[in-house]
Design a protein around this motif. Structure first.
Motif, PDB file in Angstrom:
ATOM      1  N   GLU A 113     -13.418  33.730  12.275  1.00  0.00           N
ATOM      2  CA  GLU A 113     -14.287  34.872  12.025  1.00  0.00           C
ATOM      3  C   GLU A 113     -13.712  35.677  10.869  1.00  0.00           C
ATOM      4  N   GLY A 114     -14.480  35.788   9.783  1.00  0.00           N
ATOM      5  CA  GLY A 114     -13.979  36.484   8.609  1.00  0.00           C
ATOM      6  C   GLY A 114     -12.738  35.793   8.074  1.00  0.00           C
ATOM      7  N   GLU A 115     -11.672  36.568   7.899  1.00  0.00           N
ATOM      8  CA  GLU A 115     -10.425  36.001   7.415  1.00  0.00           C
ATOM      9  C   GLU A 115      -9.533  35.510   8.547  1.00  0.00           C
ATOM     10  N   GLU A 116      -9.972  35.716   9.780  1.00  0.00           N
ATOM     11  CA  GLU A 116      -9.172  35.293  10.921  1.00  0.00           C
ATOM     12  C   GLU A 116      -9.379  33.805  11.205  1.00  0.00           C
ATOM     13  N   LYS A 117      -8.282  33.065  11.257  1.00  0.00           N
ATOM     14  CA  LYS A 117      -8.308  31.648  11.601  1.00  0.00           C
ATOM     15  C   LYS A 117      -7.321  31.459  12.752  1.00  0.00           C
ATOM     16  N   LEU A 118      -7.807  31.066  13.929  1.00  0.00           N
ATOM     17  CA  LEU A 118      -6.976  31.053  15.130  1.00  0.00           C
ATOM     18  C   LEU A 118      -7.123  29.749  15.902  1.00  0.00           C
ATOM     19  N   LEU A 119      -6.013  29.295  16.478  1.00  0.00           N
ATOM     20  CA  LEU A 119      -6.007  28.129  17.358  1.00  0.00           C
ATOM     21  C   LEU A 119      -5.432  28.540  18.708  1.00  0.00           C
ATOM     22  N   LEU A 120      -6.050  28.067  19.781  1.00  0.00           N
ATOM     23  CA  LEU A 120      -5.581  28.369  21.134  1.00  0.00           C
ATOM     24  C   LEU A 120      -5.045  27.091  21.777  1.00  0.00           C
ATOM     25  N   TYR A 121      -3.759  27.126  22.130  1.00  0.00           N
ATOM     26  CA  TYR A 121      -3.096  25.977  22.741  1.00  0.00           C
ATOM     27  C   TYR A 121      -2.758  26.266  24.198  1.00  0.00           C
ATOM     28  N   GLU A 122      -2.481  25.199  24.942  1.00  0.00           N
ATOM     29  CA  GLU A 122      -1.953  25.386  26.287  1.00  0.00           C
ATOM     30  C   GLU A 122      -0.599  26.097  26.171  1.00  0.00           C
ATOM     31  N   PHE A 123      -0.341  27.005  27.079  1.00  0.00           N
ATOM     32  CA  PHE A 123       0.884  27.805  27.028  1.00  0.00           C
ATOM     33  C   PHE A 123       2.066  27.014  27.569  1.00  0.00           C
ATOM     34  N   MET A 124       3.183  27.064  26.846  1.00  0.00           N
ATOM     35  CA  MET A 124       4.398  26.361  27.236  1.00  0.00           C
ATOM     36  C   MET A 124       5.437  27.383  27.719  1.00  0.00           C
ATOM     37  N   PRO A 125       5.583  27.563  29.022  1.00  0.00           N
ATOM     38  CA  PRO A 125       6.451  28.626  29.551  1.00  0.00           C
ATOM     39  C   PRO A 125       7.929  28.458  29.218  1.00  0.00           C
ATOM     40  N   ASN A 126       8.370  27.223  28.967  1.00  0.00           N
ATOM     41  CA  ASN A 126       9.786  27.002  28.673  1.00  0.00           C
ATOM     42  C   ASN A 126      10.086  26.920  27.179  1.00  0.00           C
ATOM     43  N   LYS A 127       9.133  27.377  26.376  1.00  0.00           N
ATOM     44  CA  LYS A 127       9.310  27.473  24.927  1.00  0.00           C
ATOM     45  C   LYS A 127       9.631  26.108  24.320  1.00  0.00           C
ATOM     46  N   SER A 128      10.619  26.066  23.416  1.00  0.00           N
ATOM     47  CA  SER A 128      10.868  24.824  22.679  1.00  0.00           C
ATOM     48  C   SER A 128      12.246  24.251  22.986  1.00  0.00           C
ATOM     49  N   LEU A 129      12.440  23.002  22.592  1.00  0.00           N
ATOM     50  CA  LEU A 129      13.669  22.270  22.906  1.00  0.00           C
ATOM     51  C   LEU A 129      14.897  22.923  22.290  1.00  0.00           C
ATOM     52  N   ASP A 130      14.758  23.482  21.089  1.00  0.00           N
ATOM     53  CA  ASP A 130      15.927  24.070  20.420  1.00  0.00           C
ATOM     54  C   ASP A 130      16.491  25.250  21.198  1.00  0.00           C
ATOM     55  N   VAL A 131      15.648  25.919  21.996  1.00  0.00           N
ATOM     56  CA  VAL A 131      16.106  27.050  22.807  1.00  0.00           C
ATOM     57  C   VAL A 131      17.186  26.604  23.783  1.00  0.00           C
ATOM     58  N   PHE A 132      17.084  25.361  24.246  1.00  0.00           N
ATOM     59  CA  PHE A 132      18.036  24.859  25.233  1.00  0.00           C
ATOM     60  C   PHE A 132      19.239  24.163  24.595  1.00  0.00           C
ATOM     61  N   ILE A 133      18.999  23.285  23.618  1.00  0.00           N
ATOM     62  CA  ILE A 133      20.115  22.439  23.163  1.00  0.00           C
ATOM     63  C   ILE A 133      21.091  23.174  22.257  1.00  0.00           C
ATOM     64  N   PHE A 134      20.688  24.298  21.637  1.00  0.00           N
ATOM     65  CA  PHE A 134      21.581  24.998  20.721  1.00  0.00           C
ATOM     66  C   PHE A 134      22.104  26.323  21.290  1.00  0.00           C
ATOM     67  N   ASP A 135      21.846  26.562  22.562  1.00  0.00           N
ATOM     68  CA  ASP A 135      22.335  27.766  23.227  1.00  0.00           C
ATOM     69  C   ASP A 135      23.205  27.327  24.400  1.00  0.00           C
ATOM     70  N   SER A 136      24.478  27.683  24.369  1.00  0.00           N
ATOM     71  CA  SER A 136      25.429  27.181  25.372  1.00  0.00           C
ATOM     72  C   SER A 136      25.027  27.570  26.792  1.00  0.00           C
ATOM     73  N   GLU A 137      24.493  28.781  26.969  1.00  0.00           N
ATOM     74  CA  GLU A 137      24.106  29.213  28.309  1.00  0.00           C
ATOM     75  C   GLU A 137      22.850  28.489  28.784  1.00  0.00           C
ATOM     76  N   ARG A 138      21.832  28.435  27.925  1.00  0.00           N
ATOM     77  CA  ARG A 138      20.595  27.759  28.318  1.00  0.00           C
ATOM     78  C   ARG A 138      20.813  26.257  28.462  1.00  0.00           C
ATOM     79  N   ARG A 139      21.687  25.680  27.651  1.00  0.00           N
ATOM     80  CA  ARG A 139      21.948  24.239  27.705  1.00  0.00           C
ATOM     81  C   ARG A 139      22.471  23.826  29.073  1.00  0.00           C
ATOM     82  N   ALA A 140      23.260  24.687  29.685  1.00  0.00           N
ATOM     83  CA  ALA A 140      23.847  24.383  30.990  1.00  0.00           C
ATOM     84  C   ALA A 140      22.799  24.349  32.103  1.00  0.00           C
TER      85      ALA A 140
END
Length: 664
Positions: free
Chosen positions: A415-442
């Motif tokens: 609509e107008g200049e707005e261009k939007l995509l709606l995806y299924e929500f991923m509650p655990n975010k992305s893989l990098d959040v876990f593998i590069f954070d020592s606390e989350r990785r555990a």
């Protein structure tokens, strides 16, 4: 009058042939042939070829006396050959034997390789140098005959009736043990016309894997052939087919009743016809406005990029309507349209409290739709022309993709200049959040990481081989691997993906886009990309999961220029365990972790031809008995060897740099 005794056998043969039902006649030409070029070298007159000849010669007889399905292995060590054959359940043993014999001769003549498959209408054969029995790896193929089929007059109604029939058959084939993983059926879609359907799985896989395979094949069948008068999709473990005539010989075939009335069809037709005038008017106005804006923007991009731009002539499409690459309006049940007002309410008017992250081409917000469903809303940056192109690319691509390991696009809004995509929500975010954070990785053990690795591999396999289109992602990295509530890996962000033609294997571009550290060297340095570019990225991610360290920026450490170089050095010195993150060693057997490191090093080899395909990777991950080849020198290059011409930092990916890299 006595018949000549010499002519009697000939006459009997002719009579029997004429009385045979259509399903008992062997097809003259194969539907499809797959000859792998990535397995390993094929040597004529070798022990492998001798074992292959012996295997193929035994298949026809053994299959015919084994109920139409047979597998076997011949030889040992590197020369061992694994083979499998399947006949359609509705043909007799003689027809089965003849078809398998013909297929055996054709596959040996056509495929001088160590991994191949061939499909006929009544049978199929596969052989390989590696164990593939009982491993469900879906690799859908589209026989050329699909292109010869005429289209139907009412495609929307036809598709509804067709998929109703085929979905019923898939459950019957997979879960009715008396059916031998084979089912046929028919359903009327008009007073004069009937759709006939057939589905079959190889009998070495589980019921659930059969059902999964058939569902994948039906998704492809819907894409390729749901408006045709016939269609076929074949794969390693399952096949589906439909026609408007009876092409099988199955007395147990049932007639289904489509549950929707003709009145309902008229109502749906009325709903489609009524808004046509407003749609056309809106299309004309939007086209004119967008065309002027597009023309101005195109003046600032290179000639090569102009040829790649896909013109979506109307970005303000009405509900239930989407746009093809050619700019045509088509009804879409897969992709819904949501107005801007609803999206603003869902995201609290794009408030900072709802912000999930910000990338190079826009911001992502969490939202709640009126029905309470959580979604992730991708809002394109208004300042980014390149972002608009990536956005349109993503709409076209991901709307056609349906797989457990790909993020699902739920809806879009223009609509107008707005261009939007709606995806299924991923509650655990992305893989990098876990593998590069020592606390989350555990928080995760090796079993979860292994499941994530397999999920990424299957998602890439779908993109490369199983979807109707061959798709190269080109920007695979941990921040683009999202995790749902069950920690199922889902590949996201298809803004840089490229579609390949069926027979196209590589492409070249002057503008290299992607993320430094995950790009294959032939792509970063020469602009050459292929499915093996994604394989390289997968290998890097695998090394990052195992070590807990980033490849990007690793050159700042004292160990080596890159994480890949560090892994290779330790591998050659026999010190692999030093590479593995200690927590992984505590949660799972060392052998499986090291097997993944071995696979990763195969994926990052310098020569793209030496890297395995994703179908081979999935098989390797699923098997405990396959001997892996020794990896060769990996592709190792440092930041000093490439020139970063443009980059955008993505805060959501912990400092990863999204770069446009120009080869020197």
């Amino acid at each position: 009058m006595e018949m000549d005794k010499d002519r009697l056998p000939v006459m009997i043969f002719i009579i029997i042939t004429l009385l045979m039902p259509p399903a008992s006649l062997s097809a003259v030409d194969p539907l499809s042939i797959f000859c792998s070029t990535d397995a390993r070298n094929y040597t004529p007159n070798s022990q492998f070829e001798n074992n292959l000849k012996q295997l193929l010669e035994s298949l026809s007889f053994n299959t015919s006396i084994s109920g139409g399905f047979y597998n076997d292995t011949i030889g040992d060590g590197p020369s061992m050959v694994y083979g499998q054959s399947l006949c359609r359940w509705d043909v007799n043993s003689t027809v089965c034997q003849n078809c398998v014999n013909e297929a055996s001769q054709e596959i040996f003549k056509s495929c001088k390789t160590t991994d191949a498959m061939i499909w006929y209408e009544l049978c199929q054969i596969q052989y390989s140098y590696q164990i593939s029995f009982s491993l469900m790896v879906y690799t859908g193929k589209y026989p050329d005959k699909n292109n010869e089929e005429k289209t139907v007059s009412n495609p929307h109604h036809f598709k509804d009736v067709l998929m109703y029939l085929m979905r019923n058959l898939s459950g019957e084939a997979a879960f009715n043990s008396s059916k031998h993983m084979f089912a046929t059926g028919k359903v009327k879609y008009s007073e004069k016309n009937t759709i006939y359907g057939l589905q079959q799985c190889t009998r070495d896989i589980s019921e659930s894997n059969c059902n999964n395979c058939l569902n994948s094949a039906l998704a492809d069948l819907s894409e390729c052939c749901s408006s045709h008068q016939g269609g076929t999709v074949v794969s390693r473990n399952c096949n589906v087919r439909f026609e408007l005539y009876s092409f099988f010989n199955d007395t147990s075939s049932s007639l289904l009743n489509f549950p929707y009335s003709k009145a309902g069809d008229k109502w749906k037709t009325w709903k489609v016809v009524t808004p046509c005038a407003s749609i056309i008017l809106l299309a004309v106005i939007s086209f004119c406005a967008f065309h002027l804006w597009m023309k101005k923007g195109l003046e600032n991009i290179e000639d090569e990029e102009k040829s790649e731009v896909v013109l979506l002539h109307d970005l303000a499409s009405p509900t239930g309507v989407t746009i093809t690459e050619e700019g045509k309006f088509i009804s879409s049940e897969e992709l819904a349209f949501i107005d801007l007002a609803t999206i603003k309410i869902a995201t609290n008017d794009f408030s900072d409290s709802n912000k999930l992250g910000q990338g190079g081409f826009g911001t992502v917000y969490k939202g709640f739709l009126p029905d309470g469903k959580e979604v992730a809303v991708k809002r394109l940056s208004r300042k980014s022309w390149q972002g608009l192109e990536e956005f349109k690319n993503e709409v076209i691509l991901i709307a056609k993709l349906q797989h457990r390991n790909l993020v699902r696009l739920l809806a879009c809004g223009f609509e107008g200049e707005e261009k939007l995509l709606l995806y299924e929500f991923m509650p655990n975010k992305s893989l990098d959040v876990f593998i590069f954070d020592s606390e989350r990785r555990a928080e995760l053990n090796w079993k979860v990481y292994y499941s994530i690795i397999e999920g990424i591999a299957r998602g890439l396999l779908y993109l490369h081989e199983d979807s109707r289109l061959k798709i190269i992602h080109r920007d695979l990295k941990p921040s683009n691997v999202l995790l749902d509530h069950e920690m199922v890996a889902k590949i996201s962000d298809f803004g840089m993906a490229r579609i390949f033609c069926e027979n196209q294997n590589t492409a070249n571009t002057k503008k290299v886009v992607g993320t430094y550290g995950y790009m294959a060297p032939e792509y970063a340095m020469e602009g050459l990309f292929s499915v093996k570019s994604d394989v390289y990225s997968f290998g890097v991610i695998l090394l990052e999961i195992i070590s807990g360290k980033r490849n990007s920026g690793f050159y700042l450490t004292e160990h080596a220029k890159t994480l890949v170089a560090y892994a290779w050095r330790l591998w050659k010195e026999g010190k692999e365990l030093e590479f593995v993150e200690p927590l992984l060693m505590e949660s799972w057997p060392t052998a499986e972790v090291l097997k993944c490191m071995h696979i990763a090093l195969l994926c990052v080899q310098e020569d793209p031809e030496e890297r395995p395909t994703m179908s081979a990777v999935v098989v390797l991950l699923g098997s405990e008995s396959i001997d892996l080849p020794e990896p060769k020198q990996p592709a190792i290059f440092s930041v000093g060897r490439i020139r970063i011409s443009e980059s955008t930092t993505d805060p959501t990916s912990n400092g990863l740099t999204l770069s446009i890299v120009s080869p020197r």
